[in-house]
Design an enzyme around this catalytic site. Structure first.
Site, mmCIF file in Angstrom:
data_model
loop_
_atom_site.group_PDB
_atom_site.id
_atom_site.type_symbol
_atom_site.label_atom_id
_atom_site.label_comp_id
_atom_site.label_asym_id
_atom_site.label_seq_id
_atom_site.Cartn_x
_atom_site.Cartn_y
_atom_site.Cartn_z
ATOM 1 N N ALA A 67 0.832 -1.205 0.000
ATOM 2 C CA ALA A 67 0.000 0.000 0.000
ATOM 3 C C ALA A 67 0.865 1.252 0.000
ATOM 4 O O ALA A 67 2.034 1.214 0.347
ATOM 5 C CB ALA A 67 -0.879 -0.012 1.233
ATOM 6 N N GLY A 113 -0.403 -5.303 -0.069
ATOM 7 C CA GLY A 113 -1.404 -5.128 -1.118
ATOM 8 C C GLY A 113 -1.029 -5.856 -2.405
ATOM 9 O O GLY A 113 -1.909 -6.283 -3.158
ATOM 10 N N GLU A 138 1.758 -6.411 7.280
ATOM 11 C CA GLU A 138 1.034 -5.263 7.843
ATOM 12 C C GLU A 138 1.123 -5.173 9.363
ATOM 13 O O GLU A 138 1.155 -4.091 9.940
ATOM 14 C CB GLU A 138 -0.441 -5.315 7.419
ATOM 15 C CG GLU A 138 -0.699 -4.951 5.968
ATOM 16 C CD GLU A 138 -0.444 -6.086 4.992
ATOM 17 O OE1 GLU A 138 0.088 -7.138 5.403
ATOM 18 O OE2 GLU A 138 -0.777 -5.918 3.809
#
Ligand code: NAD
Length: 714
Positions: A67, A113, A138
């Protein structure tokens, strides 16, 4: 279609979409890339377009890093975070439901992502050239994979494996990815991957994702399967026991996987977005992103390196003293490709230092993390010797002999006779002020402190100490060397204890004072862990040894007397002395605050005879505050006195140097998080109750009054 996504259409109707974000070394999922990816979904769904299949690949050395953190950072409310997460997966969902085959070719890093998009493709081929690394990291930033990761990964590899990978944020290598079912094929290179992708598209014109098939079953069972239900009955409490609830992302990941495993994919994706939103607005994730992303990146880009000086590369490194630290420094430097001259008083001692590297490399080969050829190449670069002439040609020489001024002065002088005029001398001293050590050097401008941490091969930080005379060129070379060995540098000005040892000491000493005051030792130790520190204070002092504490205190007292200054004894010092007098010097002797035996430790039962436990015990939060405020306040003093040069160095140095609670974002961020006025007020309360050492640093008073906070870069 766009400059970030190049489309190439074959006569067979197969479209190859190559992601190549301009101006970035890696593809990240920002709007510039996300918009054309959404356009791709339109193309696939258009029956008039005549597209028969899609191959998604990267034009860079990595597939997609994840991301865009700037976008994440801009999300202010849970609702915004929920919408952003849903928007990402809506287009991934369109890929998988378009009725046409979509294949992803994964090369290099395919994280966050990037992997979530890949899991939304029908077929995944990894370019297996040794560089491929997949993963959902993450959690390291206090987040959960909000692009379908917590739903698709368990549906592909099973809940247990998925929870392990997401909970640790671990790297997944190509072979593991294939064996687990995360990817479908490996290919030796991109051309072969493209060939395989086309072949699969031809053979599978109408693919359906496993979870969209009518009788889908989770590998290993869903949340209702007895083994899985049993795992979920203990996993959250095990995680909480380890993290003390300081990392909500861990429990949110588990909840998302569990609840998602009770329903269909579309509802599950929505559940995930709700937990994602909870993570995004959590203080832990804000702190982790602020420090371990923005501030760390600023340091990596050279924020504390003198500007405008050309980058240097050390080819030949000298190390004086092949003991614990010297051997470790030799190992990491040889691994980074440098020729290393490892010098000690006897050939045997120097060889012993090299053997440390041999042992580490043997282990790595055994575990498959290295090859015999790589091991031999690293070992061939370490040259054990007693001969100072071998130092000729070294651009940098690091001294790591005994912590004794006279010995250090002697080796520094002898080494300098062999060095070129531009070469740099460094000391790995942990306690002796650098400017004094530099006096032994003929050219103090070329002298610097490189404070490594033990064990060198594991610890990520090096504290660079700038002496009064150290030149910017010398600092630049030291900075470049630290980065060359893959470690993170922080830069501090010379002062007693520098930054890390000085602030770290306030943590252990506060624990020791509380023991003396009658606080139950178990409550003290628990408070350290609850606060998020990696080790409780008393155990930590045992590890570094009580005798070292006494030695440093004695040295400081002597030095200050020589400078005509008064020494202010820490109230915990007496405890160190008392225990040392009865031989309880720490782990190395098998006895300190704890009894140490066979790798196990138990609090010394006699401790309460020496330090009786008070009838009335403080609240646990009071103990936690004392441990943490002592550190944060001392860090602020370091900034105030100019020992620290930047907020980023303070925060990163505290987390990487002594493990200051990462979820707090570092020692100065700890103050921000409470707000400066609130910190000042609480520090005053603590000072009134427990001693002047808690009196808030003057810097904080001014900042609180002006409504300021610590900003990275100030
Ligand atoms: P050590 O005792 O393990 O090693 C010191 C080595 O220096 C020995 O091999 C000794 O033979 C050698 N030596 C002594 N005099 C010498 C001379 N005249 N010429 C050449 N070699 C000589 O000590 P260590 O733990 O590796 O510490 C070394 C330095 O690193 C100290 O300044 C220490 O304060 C610092 N340091 C230690 C740690 C730690 O955790 N141990 C952490 C950071 C910094």
């Amino acid at each position: 279609m766009s400059t970030a996504l190049h489309l190439e259409r074959g006569e067979d109707g197969v479209v190859i979409a190559t992601m190549d974000l301009p101006g970035h070394s890696m593809n990240i999922l920002n709007e510039q890339l996300a918009a054309p990816l959404r356009g791709l979904a339109d193309l696939l769904e258009d029956p008039q377009a005549g597209v028969t299949g899609l191959i998604l690949r990267s034009g860079k050395k990595d597939f997609l890093a994840g991301a865009d953190i700037d976008r994440l950072r801009a999300l202010n409310t849970a609702q915004e975070a929920f919408e952003a997460s849903m928007a990402l997966k809506r287009f991934i969902r369109r890929f998988e439901q378009c009725g046409k085959p979509v294949v992803a070719i994964l090369n290099g890093q395919c994280k966050g992502g990037g992997l979530e998009i890949a899991m939304g493709c029908h077929w995944r081929i990894v370019v297996d050239d040794g560089r491929a690394r997949l993963g959902l990291p993450e959690v390291k930033l206090g987040l959960l994979p909000g692009g379908g990761g917590t739903q698709r990964l368990p549906r592909l590899v099973g809940m247990q494996q998925a929870l392990q990978w997401m909970g640790e944020g671990s790297d997944i290598k190509a072979a593991q990815a294939l064996a687990s079912g995360l990817v479908n094929e490996l290919a030796p290179d991109v051309d072969e991957a493209l060939r395989k992708a086309r072949a699969w598209i031809v053979a599978n014109p109408k693919p359906v994702q496993p979870w969209d098939a009518p009788r889908f079953r989770y590998p290993g069972g869903d949340s209702r399967a007895p083994a899985i239900a049993q795992m979920f009955s203990v996993a959250p409490s095990m995680a909480a026991a380890k993290s003390f609830g300081n990392y909500p992302a861990l429990t949110h990941i588990m909840s998302s996987v569990f609840e998602g495993g009770l329903t269909d994919i579309d509802r599950a994706l929505e559940i995930e977005s709700r937990y994602f939103a909870a993570c995004v607005v959590s203080p832990a994730s804000r702190h982790l992103i602020g420090t371990l992303w923005y501030q760390l990146n600023a340091i990596k880009k050279g924020a504390s390196r003198p500007a405008g000086l050309p980058r240097s590369q050390v080819q030949r490194l000298g190390i004086l003293g092949a003991g614990m630290m010297g051997a470790g420094i030799a190992h990491v430097s040889a691994q980074a490709g440098m020729q290393v001259v490892l010098l000690d008083v006897s050939q045997e001692a120097a060889e012993r230092g090299k053997r440390h590297s041999q042992d580490l490399l043997d282990k790595a080969v055994k575990k498959g993390r290295s090859t015999p050829e790589q091991r031999e190449a690293v070992l061939a670069r370490i040259h054990p010797t007693t001969d100072y002439a071998a130092l000729a040609g070294c651009e940098l020489v690091i001294e790591a002999v005994f912590e004794d001024r006279a010995v250090k002065a002697e080796v520094t002088k002898r080494a300098e006779t062999q060095l070129a005029a531009r070469a740099v001398g460094a000391s790995n001293t942990s306690t002796l002020p650098l400017t004094g050590l530099a006096e032994a050097s003929e050219r103090p401008a070329h002298f610097i402190g490189l404070h490594f941490f033990s064990p060198v091969e594991k610890m990520p930080l090096v504290e660079i100490i700038v002496g009064k005379a150290t030149s910017p060129e010398t600092l630049a070379l030291g900075f470049d060397y630290v980065q060359q060995i893959g470690k993170t540098p922080i830069v501090v000005n010379d002062s007693r204890g520098f930054y890390t040892s000085r602030v770290f000491a306030t943590y252990v000493m506060e624990g020791i004072v509380m023991l003396k005051e009658g606080v139950h030792p178990r409550a003290i130790e628990a408070a350290g862990l609850q606060a998020g520190m990696p080790m409780p204070p008393l155990a930590l002092q045992d590890e570094v040894s009580l005798s070292l504490g006494v030695h440093v205190a004695d040295q400081t007292r002597k030095d200050l007397a020589a400078e005509g200054k008064t020494y202010r004894e820490h109230p915990g010092e007496a405890v160190l002395r008392q225990l040392c007098e009865i031989g309880r010097v720490g782990k190395k002797a098998g006895k300190g605050f704890y009894d140490w035996a066979d790798g196990d430790k138990t609090l010394w039962p006699e401790l309460s005879r020496h330090y009786p436990v008070a009838v009335e015990q403080p609240a646990q939060q009071e103990i936690i505050d004392r441990l943490m405020f002592a550190q944060a306040n001392e860090a602020a003093r370091c900034l105030e006195e100019g020992v620290l040069r930047s907020v980023a160095d303070a925060n990163i140095g505290s987390i990487f140097g002594w493990g200051f609670a990462p979820f707090e974002g570092g020692a100065l961020q700890f103050i921000n998080a409470r707000s400066l006025p609130a910190f000042v007020e609480r520090a005053r309360e603590l000072a009134a109750a427990h001693g002047e050492r808690f009196a808030p640093a003057a810097l904080l008073l001014g900042m609180a009054e002006r409504g300021e906070r610590f900003e990275a870069g100030c």
